[in-house]
Design a protein around this motif. Structure first.
Motif, short mmCIF file in Angstrom:
data_model
loop_
_atom_site.label_atom_id
_atom_site.label_comp_id
_atom_site.label_asym_id
_atom_site.label_seq_id
_atom_site.Cartn_x
_atom_site.Cartn_y
_atom_site.Cartn_z
N PRO A 146 0.81 -1.23 0.00
CA PRO A 146 0.00 0.00 0.00
C PRO A 146 0.85 1.28 0.00
O PRO A 146 0.43 2.29 -0.56
N LEU A 147 2.04 1.22 0.59
CA LEU A 147 2.90 2.42 0.57
C LEU A 147 3.64 2.56 -0.75
O LEU A 147 3.85 3.66 -1.24
N LYS A 148 4.02 1.43 -1.33
CA LYS A 148 4.82 1.48 -2.56
C LYS A 148 3.96 1.76 -3.79
O LYS A 148 4.45 2.27 -4.79
N TYR A 149 2.68 1.38 -3.73
CA TYR A 149 1.74 1.61 -4.84
C TYR A 149 0.50 2.30 -4.27
O TYR A 149 -0.60 1.74 -4.26
N PRO A 150 0.68 3.52 -3.75
CA PRO A 150 -0.40 4.14 -2.96
C PRO A 150 -1.64 4.50 -3.78
O PRO A 150 -2.75 4.44 -3.25
N ASP A 151 -1.48 4.84 -5.06
CA ASP A 151 -2.62 5.36 -5.83
C ASP A 151 -3.77 4.37 -5.88
O ASP A 151 -4.94 4.73 -5.76
N ILE A 152 -3.44 3.10 -6.07
CA ILE A 152 -4.50 2.10 -6.24
C ILE A 152 -5.24 1.85 -4.93
O ILE A 152 -6.46 1.67 -4.92
N PHE A 153 -4.50 1.88 -3.81
CA PHE A 153 -5.17 1.67 -2.52
C PHE A 153 -5.96 2.93 -2.13
O PHE A 153 -6.99 2.83 -1.48
N VAL A 158 -12.04 -1.19 -0.12
CA VAL A 158 -11.74 -2.31 0.78
C VAL A 158 -10.45 -2.97 0.30
O VAL A 158 -10.16 -2.99 -0.91
N MET A 159 -9.67 -3.45 1.25
CA MET A 159 -8.48 -4.24 0.90
C MET A 159 -8.74 -5.67 1.36
O MET A 159 -8.94 -5.92 2.55
N VAL A 160 -8.76 -6.57 0.39
CA VAL A 160 -8.98 -7.98 0.71
C VAL A 160 -7.62 -8.67 0.73
O VAL A 160 -6.94 -8.74 -0.30
N LEU A 161 -7.20 -9.12 1.91
CA LEU A 161 -5.93 -9.86 2.01
C LEU A 161 -6.21 -11.33 1.73
O LEU A 161 -6.88 -12.00 2.50
N ASN A 162 -5.67 -11.78 0.61
CA ASN A 162 -5.95 -13.15 0.16
C ASN A 162 -4.80 -14.10 0.50
O ASN A 162 -3.72 -13.66 0.88
N LYS A 163 -5.08 -15.38 0.37
CA LYS A 163 -4.09 -16.47 0.61
C LYS A 163 -3.67 -16.53 2.07
O LYS A 163 -2.51 -16.82 2.36
N SER A 178 -2.58 -3.46 7.14
CA SER A 178 -3.82 -2.74 7.34
C SER A 178 -3.53 -1.27 7.70
O SER A 178 -4.16 -0.35 7.19
N ASP A 179 -2.54 -1.08 8.56
CA ASP A 179 -2.13 0.27 8.96
C ASP A 179 -1.61 1.08 7.76
O ASP A 179 -1.96 2.24 7.57
N TYR A 180 -0.80 0.44 6.93
CA TYR A 180 -0.29 1.12 5.73
C TYR A 180 -1.44 1.51 4.80
O TYR A 180 -1.44 2.60 4.22
N ALA A 181 -2.41 0.62 4.64
CA ALA A 181 -3.54 0.91 3.75
C ALA A 181 -4.34 2.10 4.28
O ALA A 181 -4.73 2.98 3.50
N VAL A 182 -4.54 2.15 5.59
CA VAL A 182 -5.28 3.27 6.20
C VAL A 182 -4.52 4.59 6.00
O VAL A 182 -5.13 5.64 5.83
#
Lengths: 218, 218
Positions: A146-153, A158-163, A178-182
């Motif tokens: 989420p920090l390295k590709y911030p635009d998409i997040f 919602v961020m779905v963490l898969n696998k 989750s913290d980075y995404a927020v």
């Protein structure tokens, strides 16, 4: 270059607006799934379809540079799917989606699942007219995405963490992700799933159904 | 649009040519690492650097939309690294790399490792002047990626399958992946590694050293 970019985006936005009207008239919920290649978007879609198809009309638009593998996997569930091959293109655009909608002709009250090209950069800039972008991140990819590709997040609801079935075998800090995404999208929800085992699907399906109820009521 | 694309690419190719001359004059081997986000490019680079730094001068260029995390991880090995943040951009271009080379000033006979933005689409079209593109694919991503994102594999000289320590836990057919890669790039070599455990590094380092020997001899 800025002028060209603005022209392309404003052209896209006209088509996105038309798609949005189409969805509103038919009370269709449209979700745009974005992630890296190989995060498990198609597997998530297949499992989601299996769990929802008895209750809702569903339709799928699949985006990939090449092949129609993903649309074939979706059609094996009995749900109509259109594959868009973008060729050199690195994302779906609203014009392509508009054409796919004509061919798919999804019924009133449907849920439309759009799987974008696997890419954490380019799809961020292109509104397809969807109600929400769903960002998928697999726990094998590292919590820093989420920090390295911030635009998409930043444009996802919602961020779905898969696998998450692989969590015992990989270094991945769920709370940190989750913290980075927020940080890049205040208030973004994080959901944990395994599209392979079905773990976490109660919450994921509940999320879709909340969005569906809001869409149909609007 | 075709004209604009040709202009951008021909502009890029001029800078790529300048980088190529720079590499030839200093007998530097330049490798351009491409993959999805989260395939383990930086971890591969860190492990590679640890195993080669006693024998070769090394330098690194890191590409990401945002953050300087990766360059910091590289610098912790004692090797100079420059981070390029591409902002909205989905790939490195030759002009950015040219500027980074001025700042890095890598010595005669060095090995330059360039980590591109995590993206299986856009970096395919942009020559950075490198000797070879190295396509990394993690076994968690599925063996179909060379068919779905053919352009990037078609311009790569080797496919490094990473995270083989996870093979017992994921469905991934190594022979199939290798076969798909050969379909889009006849003759492409497949190497199996785990950047986390070091498994397979004998062959990977041997590949680099063969390319280095060819480059220094030329």
């Amino acid at each position: 270059m800025v002028q060209i970019e603005q022209d392309i985006l404003s052209h896209n936005n006209c088509f996105a607006e038309a798609n949005r009207r189409f969805f509103a008239e038919r009370r269709i919920l449209a979700l745009n799934f974005v992630s890296s290649p190989g995060s498990g978007k198609t597997t998530l879609l297949v499992k989601t379809i299996e769990m929802l198809k008895a209750r809702y009309p569903l339709a799928v638009i699949e985006g990939d540079q090449q092949t129609s593998h993903d649309a074939e996997r979706i059609r094996a569930t009995g749900i109509p799917a259109i594959q868009i091959n973008t060729g050199k293109g690195c994302h779906l655009d609203a014009h392509q989606v508009g054409h796919a909608l004509e061919a798919l002709d999804p019924p009133e009250g449907a849920i439309l699942l759009i799987e974008n090209v696997g890419n954490l950069v380019c799809p961020a800039a292109f509104d397809l007219g969807e109600h929400a972008k769903v960002a998928l991140l697999s726990v094998t990819e590292g919590e820093d995405k989420p920090l390295k590709y911030p635009d998409i997040f930043a444009v996802s609801d919602v961020m779905v963490l898969n696998k998450i079935d692989l969590l015992p075998y990989v270094p991945f800090d769920v709370a940190q992700a989750s913290d980075y995404a927020v940080r890049v999208r205040p208030g973004i929800e994080t959901l944990l799933v395994s599209a392979r085992t079905g773990e976490g699907f109660d919450q994921w399906l509940a999320w879709i159904e909340r969005r569906y109820a809001a869409c149909v009521a609007s």
